[in-house]
Design a protein around this motif. Structure first.
Motif, PDB file in Angstrom:
ATOM      1  N   HIS A  36       0.844  -1.200   0.000  1.00  0.00           N
ATOM      2  CA  HIS A  36       0.000   0.000   0.000  1.00  0.00           C
ATOM      3  C   HIS A  36       0.877   1.247   0.000  1.00  0.00           C
ATOM      4  CE1 HIS A  36      -3.419  -2.515   0.805  1.00  0.00           C
ATOM      5  NE2 HIS A  36      -2.729  -3.110   1.751  1.00  0.00           N
ATOM      6  N   GLY A  37       0.271   2.381  -0.336  1.00  0.00           N
ATOM      7  CA  GLY A  37       0.998   3.653  -0.273  1.00  0.00           C
ATOM      8  C   GLY A  37       1.935   3.825  -1.448  1.00  0.00           C
ATOM      9  N   THR A  38       3.044   4.526  -1.209  1.00  0.00           N
ATOM     10  CA  THR A  38       3.996   4.740  -2.302  1.00  0.00           C
ATOM     11  C   THR A  38       5.404   4.404  -1.826  1.00  0.00           C
ATOM     12  OG1 THR A  38       4.701   6.306  -4.010  1.00  0.00           O
ATOM     13  CG2 THR A  38       4.454   7.194  -1.789  1.00  0.00           C
ATOM     14  N   THR A  39       6.365   4.536  -2.713  1.00  0.00           N
ATOM     15  CA  THR A  39       7.753   4.311  -2.324  1.00  0.00           C
ATOM     16  C   THR A  39       8.657   5.089  -3.277  1.00  0.00           C
ATOM     17  OG1 THR A  39       9.357   2.618  -1.677  1.00  0.00           O
ATOM     18  CG2 THR A  39       8.193   2.235  -3.739  1.00  0.00           C
ATOM     19  N   LYS A  97       3.757   0.124  11.009  1.00  0.00           N
ATOM     20  CA  LYS A  97       2.968   1.360  10.915  1.00  0.00           C
ATOM     21  C   LYS A  97       3.684   2.479  10.158  1.00  0.00           C
ATOM     22  CE  LYS A  97       0.749   0.570  15.339  1.00  0.00           C
ATOM     23  NZ  LYS A  97       0.770   1.009  16.736  1.00  0.00           N
ATOM     24  N   GLY A  98       4.961   2.314   9.906  1.00  0.00           N
ATOM     25  CA  GLY A  98       5.713   3.386   9.252  1.00  0.00           C
ATOM     26  C   GLY A  98       5.789   3.224   7.750  1.00  0.00           C
ATOM     27  N   GLY A  99       6.089   2.007   7.317  1.00  0.00           N
ATOM     28  CA  GLY A  99       6.248   1.754   5.888  1.00  0.00           C
ATOM     29  C   GLY A  99       7.583   2.246   5.360  1.00  0.00           C
ATOM     30  N   SER A 100       7.699   2.199   4.050  1.00  0.00           N
ATOM     31  CA  SER A 100       8.955   2.474   3.343  1.00  0.00           C
ATOM     32  C   SER A 100       9.614   3.805   3.721  1.00  0.00           C
ATOM     33  CB  SER A 100       8.646   2.441   1.842  1.00  0.00           C
ATOM     34  OG  SER A 100       9.545   3.201   1.099  1.00  0.00           O
ATOM     35  N   MET A 101       8.808   4.822   3.964  1.00  0.00           N
ATOM     36  CA  MET A 101       9.351   6.174   4.154  1.00  0.00           C
ATOM     37  C   MET A 101       9.708   6.528   5.595  1.00  0.00           C
ATOM     38  SD  MET A 101       7.571   9.288   2.142  1.00  0.00           S
ATOM     39  CE  MET A 101       6.028   8.511   1.768  1.00  0.00           C
ATOM     40  N   HIS A 102       9.413   5.641   6.532  1.00  0.00           N
ATOM     41  CA  HIS A 102       9.592   6.039   7.939  1.00  0.00           C
ATOM     42  C   HIS A 102      10.352   5.010   8.758  1.00  0.00           C
ATOM     43  CE1 HIS A 102       5.995   8.214   6.466  1.00  0.00           C
ATOM     44  NE2 HIS A 102       6.644   9.221   7.001  1.00  0.00           N
ATOM     45  N   ILE A 103      11.339   4.382   8.146  1.00  0.00           N
ATOM     46  CA  ILE A 103      12.068   3.349   8.878  1.00  0.00           C
ATOM     47  C   ILE A 103      13.005   4.004   9.897  1.00  0.00           C
ATOM     48  CG2 ILE A 103      13.822   1.547   8.624  1.00  0.00           C
ATOM     49  CD1 ILE A 103      12.293   0.809   5.980  1.00  0.00           C
ATOM     50  N   ALA A 104      12.695   3.761  11.173  1.00  0.00           N
ATOM     51  CA  ALA A 104      13.498   4.339  12.259  1.00  0.00           C
ATOM     52  C   ALA A 104      13.935   3.221  13.184  1.00  0.00           C
ATOM     53  CB  ALA A 104      12.670   5.354  13.045  1.00  0.00           C
ATOM     54  N   ASP A 105      15.079   3.418  13.826  1.00  0.00           N
ATOM     55  CA  ASP A 105      15.574   2.405  14.754  1.00  0.00           C
ATOM     56  C   ASP A 105      16.549   3.089  15.703  1.00  0.00           C
ATOM     57  OD1 ASP A 105      16.222  -0.108  15.872  1.00  0.00           O
ATOM     58  OD2 ASP A 105      17.990  -0.223  14.588  1.00  0.00           O
ATOM     59  N   LEU A 106      15.996   3.649  16.762  1.00  0.00           N
ATOM     60  CA  LEU A 106      16.817   4.468  17.656  1.00  0.00           C
ATOM     61  C   LEU A 106      17.962   3.680  18.279  1.00  0.00           C
ATOM     62  CD1 LEU A 106      14.083   6.666  19.396  1.00  0.00           C
ATOM     63  CD2 LEU A 106      15.505   7.200  17.411  1.00  0.00           C
ATOM     64  N   LYS A 107      17.733   2.393  18.524  1.00  0.00           N
ATOM     65  CA  LYS A 107      18.779   1.572  19.161  1.00  0.00           C
ATOM     66  C   LYS A 107      20.069   1.556  18.344  1.00  0.00           C
ATOM     67  CE  LYS A 107      16.569  -2.424  19.909  1.00  0.00           C
ATOM     68  NZ  LYS A 107      15.188  -2.197  19.595  1.00  0.00           N
ATOM     69  N   SER A 108      19.922   1.506  17.023  1.00  0.00           N
ATOM     70  CA  SER A 108      21.121   1.433  16.179  1.00  0.00           C
ATOM     71  C   SER A 108      21.704   2.807  15.867  1.00  0.00           C
ATOM     72  CB  SER A 108      20.785   0.723  14.860  1.00  0.00           C
ATOM     73  OG  SER A 108      19.993   1.580  14.048  1.00  0.00           O
ATOM     74  N   TYR A 241      17.659   6.225 -11.204  1.00  0.00           N
ATOM     75  CA  TYR A 241      17.240   5.653 -12.488  1.00  0.00           C
ATOM     76  C   TYR A 241      15.718   5.634 -12.633  1.00  0.00           C
ATOM     77  CZ  TYR A 241      22.016   3.713 -12.530  1.00  0.00           C
ATOM     78  OH  TYR A 241      23.368   3.537 -12.499  1.00  0.00           O
ATOM     79  N   ASN A 242      15.034   5.459 -11.515  1.00  0.00           N
ATOM     80  CA  ASN A 242      13.578   5.335 -11.572  1.00  0.00           C
ATOM     81  C   ASN A 242      12.920   6.701 -11.425  1.00  0.00           C
ATOM     82  OD1 ASN A 242      14.769   2.732 -10.250  1.00  0.00           O
ATOM     83  ND2 ASN A 242      12.857   2.127 -11.189  1.00  0.00           N
ATOM     84  N   GLY A 243      11.617   6.723 -11.588  1.00  0.00           N
ATOM     85  CA  GLY A 243      10.878   7.959 -11.419  1.00  0.00           C
ATOM     86  C   GLY A 243      10.923   8.435  -9.979  1.00  0.00           C
ATOM     87  N   HIS A 244      10.349   9.608  -9.735  1.00  0.00           N
ATOM     88  CA  HIS A 244      10.371  10.160  -8.380  1.00  0.00           C
ATOM     89  C   HIS A 244       9.746   9.197  -7.372  1.00  0.00           C
ATOM     90  CE1 HIS A 244       9.847  12.738  -4.933  1.00  0.00           C
ATOM     91  NE2 HIS A 244       8.558  12.450  -4.957  1.00  0.00           N
ATOM     92  N   SER A 245       8.521   8.743  -7.669  1.00  0.00           N
ATOM     93  CA  SER A 245       7.874   7.752  -6.792  1.00  0.00           C
ATOM     94  C   SER A 245       7.132   6.784  -7.705  1.00  0.00           C
ATOM     95  CB  SER A 245       6.940   8.443  -5.803  1.00  0.00           C
ATOM     96  OG  SER A 245       5.888   9.084  -6.496  1.00  0.00           O
ATOM     97  N   LYS A 246       6.110   6.160  -7.221  1.00  0.00           N
ATOM     98  CA  LYS A 246       5.472   5.130  -8.039  1.00  0.00           C
ATOM     99  C   LYS A 246       4.648   5.682  -9.204  1.00  0.00           C
ATOM    100  CE  LYS A 246       6.243   1.594  -8.034  1.00  0.00           C
ATOM    101  NZ  LYS A 246       7.454   1.058  -8.714  1.00  0.00           N
TER     102      LYS A 246
END
Ligand SMILES: Cc1ncc(C[n+]2csc(CCOP(=O)(O)OP(=O)(O)O)c2C)c(N)n1
Ligand SMILES: [Mg+2]
Length: 320
Positions: A36-39, A97-108, A241-246
């Protein structure tokens, strides 16, 4: 190439390939309606992202953009948890709940990818202020795009970081476009690094498709920021190489332009270095590539077999 140890060269090659295969899989899953959504794909920008992350020290922090897959993989995040997040599964980095655009990982030390263009600048200043205040000796690598450097956030953050001598590297991946707008239509200068002068900090433009150059310069910038001298602005010239988003018919650029950049592909270029300098045998390169491919296949398997988040969890981790 001789000055680099084999472990580092292997990591560069493995992670660039992982990033490429990850996104090929992402595009494939999208085309089958499984997401779902975009990437926003970063194929073509792997050398820029992976080289910059590998120049950091253990414990340093990063802030990623909406085009953040190669940045996250470069930083060494787990592709299984990334793929699970991408497919909205409970086992993902943000519990789906974040998806492609919101990958966070404070521990790392990944303070998060960001859907707000330029949103990472002030967050990176905050994270860098924390490092300075607590004397941790760590620096922050703040990823951004060319378009974002026209926003107030960029100028306010560079000024603040300069005045307070914050340990942050502002790393702008100039892929020549902000959505459909070519850079010459959104700024009147050739090099974004020139903007550093306005804030009294060093500014450098580098070839972002040459992972070796990227690594060397970011490593130097890290030493500079770490020594207490303040921030650095690096402009990494690269291309997507690809377009801006989907949803992008790409009428704003020619096929010839894309093809010309494919000739400067960061992975192929790195392979040429490895061959010419004889630092790795062709068989070893194939093995690394295959291992990277397998890690993505395993990630898809893991993600597909993971559960969806339960409805009861919908408000968890939303408010703090
Ligand atoms: C504050 C804000 N303004 C506008 C947008 C819509 N938007 C998403 S990506 C993008 C272009 C960003 O261009 P650039 O910074 O060059 O990054 P790139 O997409 O090329 O990696 C825009 C305008 C947004 N997400 N956030
Ligand atoms: Mg751009």
């Amino acid at each position: 190439m001789m000055e680099f140890d084999k472990e580092l060269l292997t990591k560069m090659y493995y992670r660039m390939n992982q990033a490429r295969f990850f996104e090929e899989k992402v595009a494939w899953l999208f085309s089958r309606g499984q997401v779902h959504g975009t990437t926003h794909l970063s194929m073509g920008q792997e050398g820029s992202a992976v080289g910059a992350c590998l120049a950091l020290d253990e414990g340093d922090l990063v802030s990623l953009t909406h085009r953040g897959h190669s940045q996250a993989i470069g930083f060494g995040l787990d592709v299984k948890l990334m793929m699970a997040e991408f497919l909205g599964k409970e086992t993902g980095y943000c519990k789906g709940k974040g998806g492609s655009m919101h990958i966070a990982d404070l521990k790392s030390g990944n303070i998060g990818a960001n859907g707000v263009v330029g949103g990472g600048y002030p967050l990176s200043c905050g994270a860098a202020l924390t490092q300075k205040y607590k004397k941790t000796g760590k620096v922050v690598l703040c990823f951004a795009g060319d378009g974002s450097t026209n926003e107030g956030n960029f100028h306010e953050s560079l000024n603040l970081a300069s005045v307070w001598k914050l340990p942050v590297i502002f790393y702008v991946e100039n892929n020549l476009y902000g959505m459909s707008t070519p850079i010459e239509k959104h700024m009147n200068i050739e090099n974004i690094s020139d903007r550093a002068a306005a804030y009294g900090i060093p500014g450098l433009t580098i070839d972002g498709n040459d992972i070796i150059e990227v690594y060397k310069i970011v490593r130097k910038a890290r030493q500079y920021a770490h020594s207490g001298k303040g921030p650095v602005l690096i402009e990494s010239k690269t291309y997507r190489y690809n377009g801006h988003s989907k949803s992008d018919a790409q009428v704003y650029r020619s096929k010839e332009e894309v093809e010309a950049w494919r000739q400067k592909d960061p992975i192929t270029r790195f392979e040429r270095y490895l061959e010419e300098d004889k630092v790795m045998l062709p068989d070893q390169m194939v093995q690394i590539k295959e291992a990277a491919y397998q890690s993505i296949e395993d990630a898809v398997e893991f993600a597909k077999n993971s559960p969806e988040p339960p409805v009861t969890a919908v408000l968890e981790d939303v408010y703090a």
